[in-house]
Design a protein around this motif. Structure first.
Motif, mmCIF file in Angstrom:
data_model
loop_
_atom_site.group_PDB
_atom_site.id
_atom_site.type_symbol
_atom_site.label_atom_id
_atom_site.label_comp_id
_atom_site.label_asym_id
_atom_site.label_seq_id
_atom_site.Cartn_x
_atom_site.Cartn_y
_atom_site.Cartn_z
ATOM 1 N N TRP A 129 0.824 -1.212 0.000
ATOM 2 C CA TRP A 129 0.000 0.000 0.000
ATOM 3 C C TRP A 129 0.855 1.257 0.000
ATOM 4 C CZ3 TRP A 129 -3.962 -2.125 4.079
ATOM 5 C CH2 TRP A 129 -4.952 -2.838 3.396
ATOM 6 N N LEU A 167 -8.652 2.071 -8.720
ATOM 7 C CA LEU A 167 -7.992 2.205 -7.420
ATOM 8 C C LEU A 167 -8.435 1.109 -6.451
ATOM 9 C CD1 LEU A 167 -8.105 6.090 -6.935
ATOM 10 C CD2 LEU A 167 -6.198 4.677 -7.714
ATOM 11 N N ILE A 168 -9.718 0.812 -6.424
ATOM 12 C CA ILE A 168 -10.215 -0.245 -5.534
ATOM 13 C C ILE A 168 -9.590 -1.586 -5.900
ATOM 14 C CG2 ILE A 168 -12.264 -1.583 -4.879
ATOM 15 C CD1 ILE A 168 -13.884 1.012 -5.136
ATOM 16 N N GLU A 169 -9.609 -1.904 -7.192
ATOM 17 C CA GLU A 169 -9.026 -3.175 -7.638
ATOM 18 C C GLU A 169 -7.525 -3.225 -7.355
ATOM 19 O OE1 GLU A 169 -12.051 -4.205 -11.342
ATOM 20 O OE2 GLU A 169 -10.194 -3.084 -11.711
ATOM 21 N N SER A 170 -6.854 -2.094 -7.533
ATOM 22 C CA SER A 170 -5.410 -2.062 -7.310
ATOM 23 C C SER A 170 -5.054 -2.223 -5.837
ATOM 24 C CB SER A 170 -4.825 -0.757 -7.850
ATOM 25 O OG SER A 170 -4.948 -0.675 -9.249
ATOM 26 N N PHE A 171 -5.737 -1.482 -4.968
ATOM 27 C CA PHE A 171 -5.402 -1.529 -3.546
ATOM 28 C C PHE A 171 -5.802 -2.854 -2.898
ATOM 29 C CE2 PHE A 171 -4.660 2.986 -3.985
ATOM 30 C CZ PHE A 171 -3.688 3.238 -3.037
ATOM 31 N N LEU A 172 -6.846 -3.497 -3.417
ATOM 32 C CA LEU A 172 -7.276 -4.784 -2.858
ATOM 33 C C LEU A 172 -6.647 -5.968 -3.577
ATOM 34 C CD1 LEU A 172 -11.077 -4.141 -2.199
ATOM 35 C CD2 LEU A 172 -9.150 -3.965 -0.602
ATOM 36 N N ILE A 191 -11.999 5.216 -9.922
ATOM 37 C CA ILE A 191 -12.305 4.670 -8.599
ATOM 38 C C ILE A 191 -12.250 3.145 -8.640
ATOM 39 C CG2 ILE A 191 -14.112 4.405 -6.857
ATOM 40 C CD1 ILE A 191 -15.036 7.247 -7.586
ATOM 41 N N LYS A 192 -12.797 2.559 -9.703
ATOM 42 C CA LYS A 192 -12.749 1.106 -9.875
ATOM 43 C C LYS A 192 -11.300 0.630 -9.969
ATOM 44 C CE LYS A 192 -14.427 -2.552 -12.995
ATOM 45 N NZ LYS A 192 -13.136 -2.998 -13.543
#
Length: 369
Positions: free
Chosen positions: A88, A124-129, A121-122
């Motif tokens: 992260w 970023l969510i996919e990347s961080f998770l 946003i999609k």
């Protein structure tokens, strides 16, 4: 027992990947291909990592697998601690850079770093998770971590249900991967992800650990001819176009077998030579392999771009071999410093926070444990 040669191989795998991406960045920003493109095969470091991960996790947790009914919550917490915090940090650094300058892969996808945009946003969510996304990612190399996390999730479930379940689950997974591969029918992102042929490399590493834990012995006089045969077959089956490598079922199987046998021989060497001392810097690079892997592309891109800006006329072409070598060394050393002064401190902090008792020191090979 400390499997030091396995650690050295982790470092070598990381440096192969760095070399591969050094060629790409140097070609793009300096119009120069270092080392006569010799290390364009460095992508195999990823395949080596997958085999080693399968071996390490299975060897460290083999007793857990055989003790049916163990709660796998601690396993999942350790995997989370090992993978996500330092990742992260790197992801946030990439995000800050991209907020300043939109990366080419987003421009090609028709995106800008607009934090209110649903596609961003999609992303970023996919990347961080670390969710599967075959198209674009915040951190380019994170696609491999998605497979790591999938393997950990399935392995944790296997710990909960015991050894017999684990053997059946592994066999079924292999069969389904082969059926899905040969069916050659598009099944969507998650089907392509869960039944990807790369999973076979993790499972081959698991099999190596099974052999080691059960003291299954193979003769050295047969092992090296087999390695040579596998190497020759790989030379004939690898499909490389410049820096692009196409993995198919044959190539992945051969690479998995090749690196599995190397892993097995490395462990047998460590077992037979427990007092052998490898160069400390190689062991340290192995310890820092995860930090090197996460940070190297950002550093390679920044350093090659910086040299290009400082040398706009191209007068320093004669020094490019030296420059490329220095960039490689700086990148590896920066990853080592990241490991020593950030990654290790994060691990210590979260282990103390999440585990009331002292975390069991399992093995030095468990770099991601």
């Amino acid at each position: 027992m400390k499997f030091t040669l396995i650690q050295v191989f982790r470092g070598i795998a990381a440096m192969l990947v760095v070399m591969h991406h050094l060629i790409a960045n140097s070609k793009n920003h300096l119009n120069y291909i270092p080392y006569s493109n010799f290390f364009n095969f460095g992508f195999v470091g990823v395949d080596f990592f997958f085999v080693l991960s399968g071996f390490i996790i299975t060897h460290v947790h083999f007793d857990d697998l055989k003790s049916q009914g163990i709660n796998s919550w601690n396993f999942f917490k350790k995997r989370f601690i090992r993978i996500y915090p330092i990742y992260w940090i790197i992801a946030v650094v990439f995000l800050l850079i991209y907020l300043i300058s939109t990366p080419q892969f987003m421009i090609d996808a028709g995106l800008t770093m607009d934090l209110t945009s649903p596609p961003v946003i999609k992303l970023l969510i996919e990347s961080f998770l670390l969710l599967p996304n075959p198209d674009i990612r915040l951190v380019g190399v994170a696609w491999t971590l998605s497979y790591e996390m999938l393997f950990y999730i399935v392995f944790g479930i296997c710990i909960s249900y015991g050894f017999r379940f684990s053997k059946v689950a592994g066999a079924v997974w292999v069969v389904l991967i082969l059926l899905y591969t040969f069916a050659n029918t598009p099944g969507g992102i998650y089907m392509d992800f869960f039944f990807n042929i790369l999973i076979l490399e993790f499972l081959m590493g698991c099999l190596v650990a099974y052999f080691i834990c059960n003291q299954v012995a193979f003769s050295w006089k047969f092992a090296f001819p087999i390695l040579l045969i596998l190497f020759v077959l790989l030379q004939q089956t690898m499909h490389i176009n410049g820096l692009v490598f196409f993995r198919d079922i044959v190539t992945v199987t051969l690479m998995g077998l090749f690196f599995s046998l190397i892993t097995y021989l490395a462990v047998r060497f460590d077992q037979a030579n427990p007092s052998y001392k490898f160069p400390a810097f190689l062991v340290l690079i192995g310890d820092a392999s995860y930090s090197i892997y996460l940070s190297h592309n950002m550093l390679l891109s920044g350093l090659t771009r910086t040299f290009a800006l400082l040398n706009p006329g191209g007068e320093g072409k004669a020094f490019l071999p030296l420059v490329a070598t220095l960039i490689f060394l700086i990148t590896v050393l920066s990853g080592v410093f990241l490991h020593l002064f950030v990654e290790k401190k994060l691990l210590r902090f979260f282990n103390q926070k999440f585990f009331a008792k002292k975390v069991r020191v399992e093995s030095r090979i468990a770099v991601r444990d």
